[in-house]
Design a protein around this motif. Structure first.
Motif, PDB file in Angstrom:
ATOM      1  N   LYS A 148      21.980  -4.712  -1.709  1.00 22.69           N
ATOM      2  CA  LYS A 148      21.358  -4.741  -3.006  1.00 22.69           C
ATOM      3  C   LYS A 148      20.467  -5.756  -3.261  1.00 22.69           C
ATOM      4  O   LYS A 148      19.060  -5.493  -4.494  1.00 22.69           O
ATOM      5  CB  LYS A 148      22.909  -5.235  -3.583  1.00 22.69           C
ATOM      6  CG  LYS A 148      23.381  -4.021  -4.492  1.00 22.69           C
ATOM      7  CD  LYS A 148      24.526  -4.699  -5.508  1.00 22.69           C
ATOM      8  CE  LYS A 148      25.250  -3.442  -5.353  1.00 22.69           C
ATOM      9  NZ  LYS A 148      26.659  -4.467  -6.592  1.00 22.69           N
ATOM     10  N   GLN A 168       8.046   0.535  12.444  1.00 26.89           N
ATOM     11  CA  GLN A 168       7.257   2.049  12.110  1.00 26.89           C
ATOM     12  C   GLN A 168       5.890   1.878  11.219  1.00 26.89           C
ATOM     13  O   GLN A 168       4.859   2.067  12.556  1.00 26.89           O
ATOM     14  CB  GLN A 168       7.868   3.376  11.697  1.00 26.89           C
ATOM     15  CG  GLN A 168       8.610   4.671  12.457  1.00 26.89           C
ATOM     16  CD  GLN A 168       9.079   5.525  11.696  1.00 26.89           C
ATOM     17  OE1 GLN A 168       9.511   5.340  10.558  1.00 26.89           O
ATOM     18  NE2 GLN A 168       9.792   6.017  12.960  1.00 26.89           N
ATOM     19  N   TYR A 169       5.514   1.533  10.559  1.00 22.98           N
ATOM     20  CA  TYR A 169       4.914   1.324   9.911  1.00 22.98           C
ATOM     21  C   TYR A 169       3.784   0.262  10.042  1.00 22.98           C
ATOM     22  O   TYR A 169       2.736   1.131  10.661  1.00 22.98           O
ATOM     23  CB  TYR A 169       4.847   0.275   8.243  1.00 22.98           C
ATOM     24  CG  TYR A 169       3.771   0.561   7.337  1.00 22.98           C
ATOM     25  CD1 TYR A 169       3.160  -0.602   6.939  1.00 22.98           C
ATOM     26  CD2 TYR A 169       2.368   1.712   7.202  1.00 22.98           C
ATOM     27  CE1 TYR A 169       1.787  -0.725   6.500  1.00 22.98           C
ATOM     28  CE2 TYR A 169       1.451   1.268   6.143  1.00 22.98           C
ATOM     29  CZ  TYR A 169       0.981  -0.096   6.628  1.00 22.98           C
ATOM     30  OH  TYR A 169       0.208   0.189   5.313  1.00 22.98           O
ATOM     31  N   PRO A 189       1.276  -4.619   5.398  1.00 20.19           N
ATOM     32  CA  PRO A 189       0.424  -3.677   4.699  1.00 20.19           C
ATOM     33  C   PRO A 189      -0.258  -5.316   3.996  1.00 20.19           C
ATOM     34  O   PRO A 189       0.008  -6.517   3.630  1.00 20.19           O
ATOM     35  CB  PRO A 189       1.573  -3.232   4.205  1.00 20.19           C
ATOM     36  CG  PRO A 189       2.762  -4.201   4.149  1.00 20.19           C
ATOM     37  CD  PRO A 189       1.877  -4.756   5.997  1.00 20.19           C
ATOM     38  N   TYR A 238       2.448   3.635   3.858  1.00 21.12           N
ATOM     39  CA  TYR A 238       3.863   2.850   3.618  1.00 21.12           C
ATOM     40  C   TYR A 238       4.599   2.940   2.405  1.00 21.12           C
ATOM     41  O   TYR A 238       5.633   3.227   3.556  1.00 21.12           O
ATOM     42  CB  TYR A 238       2.755   1.427   3.571  1.00 21.12           C
ATOM     43  CG  TYR A 238       3.774   0.447   2.871  1.00 21.12           C
ATOM     44  CD1 TYR A 238       4.263  -0.653   3.951  1.00 21.12           C
ATOM     45  CD2 TYR A 238       3.686  -0.524   1.583  1.00 21.12           C
ATOM     46  CE1 TYR A 238       4.916  -1.163   4.016  1.00 21.12           C
ATOM     47  CE2 TYR A 238       5.031  -1.385   1.421  1.00 21.12           C
ATOM     48  CZ  TYR A 238       5.822  -1.580   2.415  1.00 21.12           C
ATOM     49  OH  TYR A 238       6.119  -2.522   2.419  1.00 21.12           O
ATOM     50  N   TYR A 239       4.717   3.499   1.415  1.00 18.84           N
ATOM     51  CA  TYR A 239       5.516   4.065   0.594  1.00 18.84           C
ATOM     52  C   TYR A 239       6.441   4.704   1.114  1.00 18.84           C
ATOM     53  O   TYR A 239       6.926   4.972   0.813  1.00 18.84           O
ATOM     54  CB  TYR A 239       4.657   4.006  -0.790  1.00 18.84           C
ATOM     55  CG  TYR A 239       4.635   2.530  -1.089  1.00 18.84           C
ATOM     56  CD1 TYR A 239       5.427   1.566  -1.608  1.00 18.84           C
ATOM     57  CD2 TYR A 239       3.649   1.864  -1.786  1.00 18.84           C
ATOM     58  CE1 TYR A 239       5.174   0.478  -1.958  1.00 18.84           C
ATOM     59  CE2 TYR A 239       2.779   1.536  -1.777  1.00 18.84           C
ATOM     60  CZ  TYR A 239       3.937  -0.006  -2.279  1.00 18.84           C
ATOM     61  OH  TYR A 239       3.965  -1.244  -1.954  1.00 18.84           O
ATOM     62  N   HIS A 261       7.108   5.291   4.413  1.00 14.95           N
ATOM     63  CA  HIS A 261       8.000   5.026   5.468  1.00 14.95           C
ATOM     64  C   HIS A 261       8.719   4.314   4.773  1.00 14.95           C
ATOM     65  O   HIS A 261      10.342   4.561   4.622  1.00 14.95           O
ATOM     66  CB  HIS A 261       7.082   4.153   5.665  1.00 14.95           C
ATOM     67  CG  HIS A 261       8.133   3.511   6.637  1.00 14.95           C
ATOM     68  ND1 HIS A 261       8.585   3.584   7.958  1.00 14.95           N
ATOM     69  CD2 HIS A 261       8.411   2.219   6.967  1.00 14.95           C
ATOM     70  CE1 HIS A 261       9.186   3.444   8.483  1.00 14.95           C
ATOM     71  NE2 HIS A 261       8.957   1.634   8.472  1.00 14.95           N
ATOM     72  N   THR A 271      19.906   0.090  -7.666  1.00 10.14           N
ATOM     73  CA  THR A 271      18.914  -0.548  -8.189  1.00 10.14           C
ATOM     74  C   THR A 271      17.452  -0.827  -8.016  1.00 10.14           C
ATOM     75  O   THR A 271      16.570  -1.494  -8.097  1.00 10.14           O
ATOM     76  CB  THR A 271      18.868  -1.750  -6.004  1.00 10.14           C
ATOM     77  OG1 THR A 271      18.443  -0.172  -5.569  1.00 10.14           O
ATOM     78  CG2 THR A 271      19.836  -1.976  -6.122  1.00 10.14           C
ATOM     79  N   GLN A 322      15.575   0.366  -6.240  1.00 12.04           N
ATOM     80  CA  GLN A 322      14.807   0.386  -5.060  1.00 12.04           C
ATOM     81  C   GLN A 322      13.921   1.774  -4.918  1.00 12.04           C
ATOM     82  O   GLN A 322      12.506   1.927  -4.490  1.00 12.04           O
ATOM     83  CB  GLN A 322      14.908   0.033  -3.586  1.00 12.04           C
ATOM     84  CG  GLN A 322      13.776  -1.510  -3.723  1.00 12.04           C
ATOM     85  CD  GLN A 322      14.617  -2.406  -3.035  1.00 12.04           C
ATOM     86  OE1 GLN A 322      16.161  -2.321  -2.852  1.00 12.04           O
ATOM     87  NE2 GLN A 322      14.449  -2.117  -1.335  1.00 12.04           N
ATOM     88  N   PHE A 377      11.035   2.981  -7.014  1.00 13.39           N
ATOM     89  CA  PHE A 377       9.927   2.060  -7.047  1.00 13.39           C
ATOM     90  C   PHE A 377       8.821   2.830  -6.286  1.00 13.39           C
ATOM     91  O   PHE A 377       7.658   2.675  -6.457  1.00 13.39           O
ATOM     92  CB  PHE A 377      10.429   0.376  -7.078  1.00 13.39           C
ATOM     93  CG  PHE A 377       9.615  -0.095  -6.658  1.00 13.39           C
ATOM     94  CD1 PHE A 377       8.365  -1.159  -8.004  1.00 13.39           C
ATOM     95  CD2 PHE A 377       9.055  -1.002  -5.375  1.00 13.39           C
ATOM     96  CE1 PHE A 377       7.702  -1.087  -6.894  1.00 13.39           C
ATOM     97  CE2 PHE A 377       8.011  -1.041  -4.934  1.00 13.39           C
ATOM     98  CZ  PHE A 377       7.126  -2.245  -6.186  1.00 13.39           C
ATOM     99  N   ARG A 403       5.259   4.445  -6.490  1.00 10.93           N
ATOM    100  CA  ARG A 403       4.306   3.741  -5.784  1.00 10.93           C
ATOM    101  C   ARG A 403       3.276   4.901  -5.248  1.00 10.93           C
ATOM    102  O   ARG A 403       1.593   5.551  -5.066  1.00 10.93           O
ATOM    103  CB  ARG A 403       4.742   3.183  -4.456  1.00 10.93           C
ATOM    104  CG  ARG A 403       5.048   1.549  -5.947  1.00 10.93           C
ATOM    105  CD  ARG A 403       3.395   0.483  -6.403  1.00 10.93           C
ATOM    106  NE  ARG A 403       3.591  -0.020  -7.244  1.00 10.93           N
ATOM    107  CZ  ARG A 403       2.773  -0.380  -7.191  1.00 10.93           C
ATOM    108  NH1 ARG A 403       1.610  -1.097  -7.014  1.00 10.93           N
ATOM    109  NH2 ARG A 403       3.514  -2.081  -8.418  1.00 10.93           N
ATOM    110  N   PHE A 432      -0.162   5.880  -5.708  1.00  7.89           N
ATOM    111  CA  PHE A 432      -1.088   6.415  -4.595  1.00  7.89           C
ATOM    112  C   PHE A 432      -2.287   7.794  -4.438  1.00  7.89           C
ATOM    113  O   PHE A 432      -3.322   7.757  -4.399  1.00  7.89           O
ATOM    114  CB  PHE A 432      -1.104   5.866  -3.055  1.00  7.89           C
ATOM    115  CG  PHE A 432      -1.166   4.812  -3.345  1.00  7.89           C
ATOM    116  CD1 PHE A 432      -2.224   4.011  -3.724  1.00  7.89           C
ATOM    117  CD2 PHE A 432       0.153   3.616  -3.576  1.00  7.89           C
ATOM    118  CE1 PHE A 432      -2.688   2.488  -3.747  1.00  7.89           C
ATOM    119  CE2 PHE A 432       0.005   2.360  -3.462  1.00  7.89           C
ATOM    120  CZ  PHE A 432      -1.461   1.422  -4.001  1.00  7.89           C
TER     121      PHE A 432
END
Lengths: 148, 746
Positions: free
Chosen positions: A109, A134-135, A143, B113-114, B116, B143, B145, B148, B152, B156
């Motif tokens: 969380k 990975q990224y 990033p 990135y997002y 991912h 949450t 997330q 979010f 994003r 993009f």
């Protein structure tokens, strides 16, 4: 694909567990740049370069964070890091000695990226890193911070 | 100096040739620019479609993981697996398309990135859902997330599309400008060419005039003339050739003019197509936004509904409890009412009886004038009757003065009849209730009969008593007017006190239940803290023993002899074993503590899923699993799944020494219970030890025959018992075993 982990911050109050963790990481040549913080407050000291880490520099590529610690536990450290613009993108792997459900749920969380159970199984750890890496492995750089 | 006509002609001709060349070039360039525009438009379309594809793949990801979270059905995960495989390839393709554009590349990196991060979040949610169940997964999803990351990456994608459109517009405008300039140039040059052609014609005309003059002079210069004539003829030939050339040029010009007009039309067509495509792109952007908004709304609504459902379920339960209580209370009330009705009808009969007796008495009184003695005796008899009655009886006249006061009343109040006769009724009541009681009594004279009216009496000793009163009027001899009222009381003080006590006892009981619940909750919390501490602190030294022994084996085994190494291996194995035992104990204790999340369970699909997880164990063995119709049931799906997993795992384990393992799974409904059974043809066990089967760490087989720590069936038993069900088993050594478990069907 090879995960490029440069520096690992291990946060754990048990010296014996830290020694076991380093031995496990050394097996895969991952222990060259390990920094150890003995509890939550020291972990923050390292990130903000204060206290005994005042002369250090650089951020860790990944943090191995024990949950049960004196002074400040792992959950609180996690909260701090995720609330700071500068560090919120650092991957955090929670380390638990029990796999206790409520700890894991709370960690996820609060934005933990993964977890491993003690003693640290290096294969499990690498699996977690692989998913997180990975990224960076694709574009070979962190990033852009301005995005968040 | 005069320039010769021939040179002039030559000059004009070459000028025309040069200009026509230039015009051709201008057409070529403008055409090239148009083609250029077309190529850019295609490129933009490719970028838009590629980024749209990525968005849709991400949607697949989300829908798929959401489906799995809500249902737990792993078939929902197939689109996610597909999308996971190709989404990054698609992003790479997009990146290649915009290779020369650094701004776009930055956006694509962020998008990657997002995407991912979103994928990771979905994978986490799925892991939590499958390991910890629906509620924890919902907690993670809430949450936001995931939302979010989706916001994003949509942002993009939108930026990438926007940038691409802006770029397209810029290029198109630049190209259109060039086309315009080139077209203008061609028209200008065409006009110039026409003018030059006119000049050429005039010059050619002038050439003829000069030739005539030369012919006049030729009469004088005949000899030289021939030479000149020859020259003239030559020039004439050349001029006619030029005329032909001019005509050819004029024809070419016309062709070019036609081509220019066609190109202008083609340009307009292309501009129109561009505009259409632009409109379509902006429509797509709006549609995308709309879809995004709808998705968000649906997500919100889904989480609100989940909360509302829980609230409703809780309220339902409360209402059911309340309804049950009310039914009990109603029955009690109905019973009391019936009792009162009975009593009332008895009193009415008694009243009628009394009235009848009164009338009889009056009649008899007349007769008794004659037989006075007889009357007195009867009176005495009646008086005695009143005095002997157990219930307090009182008679008052129309002025509410006491005229009769029986023995029972004397005992009740501590007053004698002598003291109260002729006095107002008021003296009998507690002072603060006097007015109210009198009011009630006066109503009897208006003809209202009393039935079970509660009035308090104050005896001399000061302890107020509560009586239930019934009254009747005593009528005059003509039966028309009431001359007195007789009332009979029933002392209910003790009953009232007992009732109060019961109420009080109930209250204390409730308090005791609350206290007990708090105590139990505290004990539970302590237990939880204890097991948490066990799981952390007990495990730490064990982990260190195991960990360092492993390191010792790894690093220093060359310095030890065979025995030493064997000892180390035993220490290592034992510490791992103890770790497993602690884990098993903790799981067992957790099973007793976690709250049950009851829901409807599709048994058939659950069992099918569980069997699928054992495909590795089944592979390479000859196993036949028969599953008949299984009734659906209600329970905690995560826990019931564990029950099936343990039982199926046992059936597979204990039948592995058979050439062909046969496992039968079935279920039926019996006496409001669902009874499931699973039987194998394996090792079985001796029924003598059947009572040990479901105990913690109890094993009926040697560890060398069948591995295990003896916690599986204990867990099964605990889960089934927590659901209000029962476990049992039947077996015979070497003839297989059948395990049963029952669950309440509602």
């Amino acid at each position: 694909m090879k995960a490029e982990v440069k520096r690992i911050l291990i946060v754990d109050d048990s010296r014996k567990d830290v020694e076991l963790a380093i031995a496990a990481l050394a097996e895969k040549n991952l222990a060259n740049e390990v920094v150890v913080a003995e509890d939550g407050l020291e972990a923050l000291d390292y990130l903000y370069k204060r206290g005994k880490f005042v002369h250090e520099n650089g951020d860790p590529a990944v943090i191995l964070l024990d949950i049960k610690m004196p002074r400040m536990n792992g959950i609180e450290v996690l909260k701090h890091i995720r609330a700071d613009e500068k560090f919120k993108l650092i991957p955090i792997i929670m380390v638990t000695s029990s796999g206790e459900e409520k700890d894991l749920v709370e960690s996820y969380k609060l934005g933990a990226n993964s977890y491993v159970v003690k003693p640290i199984d290096v294969v499990q750890f690498l699996d977690a890193i692989k998913v997180l890496g990975q990224y960076w492995a694709i574009i070979n750089q962190p990033p852009p911070r301005s995005l968040l | 100096m005069k320039i010769s006509i021939r040179r002039k002609l030559l000059f004009y001709a070459s000028l025309i040739l040069f200009i026509s060349g230039l015009t051709g070039y201008a057409f070529y360039k403008s055409n090239q620019k148009l083609q250029d525009s077309e190529q850019w438009l295609q490129h933009t379309e490719q970028v838009l479609s590629q980024s749209g594809k990525i968005l849709s793949l991400n949607k697949d990801l989300e829908t798929s993981s959401r489906g799995f979270v809500i249902t737990g059905d792993s078939t929902f995960l197939e689109p996610l697996m597909t999308a996971q495989k190709i989404i990054f390839t698609n992003i790479d393709q997009l990146s290649q398309l915009t290779q020369d554009n650094t701004a776009q590349q930055k956006n694509i990196d962020s998008l990657r990135y997002y995407v991912h991060q979103r994928l990771n979040f979905s994978l986490q949610t799925i892991e939590i859902r499958s390991k910890l169940g629906l509620n924890q997964a919902i907690a993670l999803v809430s949450t936001k997330q995931g939302k979010f990351y989706t916001d994003r990456l949509s942002q993009f994608t939108e930026d990438i599309q926007k940038n691409e459109n802006v770029l397209l517009n810029q290029r198109k405008q630049a190209n259109e400008h060039s086309v315009f300039i080139f077209n203008l140039l061609s028209v200008g040059m065409f006009v110039l060419m026409m003018v030059l052609t006119v000049f050429l014609l005039i010059a050619t005309g002038r050439n003829f005039v000069e030739k005539e003059e030369k012919e006049n002079r030729a009469a004088e210069l005949m000899i030289a003339n021939k030479e000149l004539q020859f020259q003239n003829e030559e020039k004439e030939n050349r001029a006619s050739e030029l005329i032909i050339a001019n005509e050819e040029l004029a024809f070419q010009n016309e062709e070019k003019e036609k081509r220019a007009a066609e190109l202008i039309i083609a340009n307009k067509e292309l501009a129109f197509q561009n505009k259409e495509k632009e409109n379509r792109a902006s429509e797509l952007v709006i549609a995308n936004e709309e879809l995004k908004f709808q998705n968000e709304e649906k997500e919100k609504r889904a989480s609100e509904l989940i909360v509302a459902n829980k609230e409703l379920a809780f309220q339902n339960k409360e209402k059911e409890n309340r309804a049950l209580e009310l039914v009990i209370a109603n029955k009690e009330l109905q019973f009391q009412n019936e009792e009162k009705e009975k009593r009332a009808s008895e009193l009415i009969i008694a009243n009628k009886e009394l009235a009848f007796q009164n009338k009889e008495k009056e009649k008899r009184a007349e007769e008794l004038i004659i037989v006075n003695e007889e009357r007195r005796e009867t009176n005495e008899y009646l008086e005695n009757l009143l005095d002997c009655a157990n219930a307090p009886i009182i008679v008052w006249n129309t002025h509410f003065e006491i005229i009769r006061f029986n023995r029972a009343f004397e005992i009740l109040t501590g007053r004698t009849e002598k003291d109260v006769l002729g006095k107002s009724l008021e003296i009998l009541f507690p002072p603060d209730q006097k007015d109210n009681s009198m009011k009630l009594i006066k109503e009897t004279l208006k003809g209202d009969q009393w039935e079970d009216v509660e009035i308090n009496i104050l005896p001399v000793n000061g302890t107020v008593r509560t009586l239930l009163w019934n009254s009747a009027d005593i009528m005059s001899s003509d039966g028309q007017t009431a001359i007195a009222t007789i009332a009979q009381g029933n002392d209910i003080t003790e009953r009232k006190r007992a009732e109060k006590e019961v109420v009080k006892l109930n209250e204390t009981l409730e308090q005791k239940v609350i206290e007990r619940t708090i105590q139990l909750e505290e004990a539970n919390k302590e237990l939880e803290a204890f097991s948490y501490s066990v799981s952390h602190d007990l495990r730490a030294p064990l982990r260190h023993v195991g960990g360092f022994v492993d390191l010792l084996i790894k690093n220093s085994s060359s310095q030890l002899d065979k025995t030493g190494l064997r000892y180390l291996n035993i220490i290592s194995e034992s510490s791992h074993e103890m770790g497993d035992l602690i884990d098993a104990l903790l799981t067992f204790s957790r099973l007793g503590r976690t709250e049950l999340q009851r829901m409807k369970i599709n048994s058939k699909s659950l069992v099918k899923q569980v069997i699928k997880t054992f495909s590795d164990d089944i592979a390479g063995r000859n196993v036949e699993i028969n599953s008949s119709e299984l009734p659906d049931t209600i329970g905690d799906e995560v826990l019931i799944r564990q029950v099936w997993a343990n039982l199926i795992s046992n059936a597979l384990k204990y039948s592995r020494n058979k050439e062909k393992a046969v496992i039968d799974i079935g279920g039926k409904i019996e006496n409001n219970q669902v009874i499931f059974q699973i039987s194998d043809n394996g090792a079985g066990f001796d029924m003598e030890y059947a009572d040990k089967l479901f105990g913690v760490f109890q094993r009926l087989h040697k560890a060398s025959d069948f591995e295990g720590i003896g916690i599986g069936l204990a867990n099964v038993n605990r889960i089934v018992m927590r659901h209000g069900g029962k476990c049992w088993a039947e077996s015979e050594v070497n003839k297989g075993a059948t395990f049963f478990f029952s669950l309440p069907s509602n």
